[in-house]
Design a protein around this motif. Sequence first.
Motif, PDB file in Angstrom:
ATOM      1  N   PRO A  28      -1.058   7.525   2.589  1.00  0.00           N
ATOM      2  CA  PRO A  28      -1.997   6.485   1.827  1.00  0.00           C
ATOM      3  C   PRO A  28      -2.236   5.091   3.058  1.00  0.00           C
ATOM      4  N   LYS A  83       1.732  -1.461  -4.681  1.00  0.00           N
ATOM      5  CA  LYS A  83       2.266  -1.374  -5.944  1.00  0.00           C
ATOM      6  C   LYS A  83       3.798  -0.909  -6.258  1.00  0.00           C
ATOM      7  N   ASN A 117       5.277   3.726  -2.574  1.00  0.00           N
ATOM      8  CA  ASN A 117       4.282   4.809  -2.071  1.00  0.00           C
ATOM      9  C   ASN A 117       2.961   4.410  -2.128  1.00  0.00           C
ATOM     10  N   THR A 118       2.519   3.658  -2.825  1.00  0.00           N
ATOM     11  CA  THR A 118       1.138   3.112  -3.286  1.00  0.00           C
ATOM     12  C   THR A 118       0.738   1.902  -2.973  1.00  0.00           C
TER      13      THR A 118
END
Length: 470
Positions: free
Chosen positions: A275, A347, A350-351
């Motif tokens: 990401p 978030k 991971n994101t």
Amino acid sequence: MTSARRTTSASASGAPGHRRAHAARKPLIAGLAATAALVGAWYATAGAAPNAAPSLTPTTTTVNLPAKFPYLSAGYNNTREWTRTATAVAPNGTLRVAWPASDGIHVTPLTAAGKRSGADTIVKGTKEVGGLVAHNDGFALLTRVADTNKWKETAAALIRYTNGKQTFRTKLTGTSSNDTAPTLDGQLTWNGTKYGAYFVVHGAGGFADGHFGDKLSYVGAKGAGLGGGWSWGCSHNEGIALAAEKTGAFTSLCFDDWRSGLFVSTGIGAPDNAPVVQREQCWAGYCGGTFAGRTGDLVKSASGRYATAFASRGAASAAKNPDDASGRGWTVKPKTSTHQVAVAFLKNRNTPAGKAIRLSATKGVEHVNVRIAPYGKDRLLLSWESLKNAKCANGTCTGTFTGTSFRLIDWNGRFQSATKVVGTRITGDIAVQKDGTLTWAYAPVTPSYASPLTGASPTSTTLRIARLTP
């Protein structure tokens, strides 16, 4: 170009002719700062600062040192960088500060109030502070030690001291894994049962021979290697961030110069589909600096979100490099010639949470040593140093130092205070004490970025311990 693939489940690469330069790449160091007068055009989207603002004035104490501390290092293009120190807090509230000297890494014990509480422990045969964890009965240090390999380079090592005695010294690179660690730019974290050590590696044989990547190793409380992590990740890694988690993969970020940008590498190393937090021109020093040596750490909120800060030139355009046969290379054209202050949020581990927010836009002013730390329950402390009349070449700048600045933001990137120019600098890891007090160590000297660093570093025989209570 050809890819150098690692053998674990997540792939990453290096490339011939795309190697970390030994002479140019030295241990990176840190600090933070800026000036209210030269903060520049802060974006209106960040929100207006409240009228009533905290003082943001740290208190300091002085600690005398038994050896000389070389407080500057030469980075890319011999850029002046603060030699990294690391300050860590133990569960019982006591503090440790790690700093390098000619006889090894010194670890200085401090009271919770930041005063010396005993003699230094000298970890002999070591170079570079790559990370520090404080325990009630001692500490664990990520550092580099002598090794035998084809490049004649050092190895990464995790060293634990208990009640003044070494209890284990675990090498994390070596012949069996075909890697070395000529510089760490690392992070060390502890979740109560295991350590996570994240650092730069140099291939010394095998699939990645001669290339630079990164490695995440998990180590148990008694020094034994554990499963998980990876042997070859972000390549080249121009900046490492790591946050411990009670379960699962530790949260991690990396600046990758081949794919050009800041990426989430949690649990996956940094394969092609990592990401993207922010595209940046990252070739050999163009990125804003490493975590936690020259740029902000990862801060976790009570709700499980994360924040990070960094010096950014932005991306006017970003596209895959058509001349790179591997398909991994990117070409990024920066928006600005100087680095500005940026903050990004995740978030979860991971994101990414949307695009990074640029909080300054000051033409001709270089922002370095951009840092972030938790400030109370729901705010974040930003810090940076500013250089006016910046002259930039090959991604690095010289200029006139104008001060260290502090400013508060919330978890949406909105300003929560005016900018405060302070006399302290942050030059490495910050300890967050139980009451929220932020504590760090720095050399009490006047910064200068007017010219590159040539020759040996100047030294100091004192450290200043700064404390800021929300």
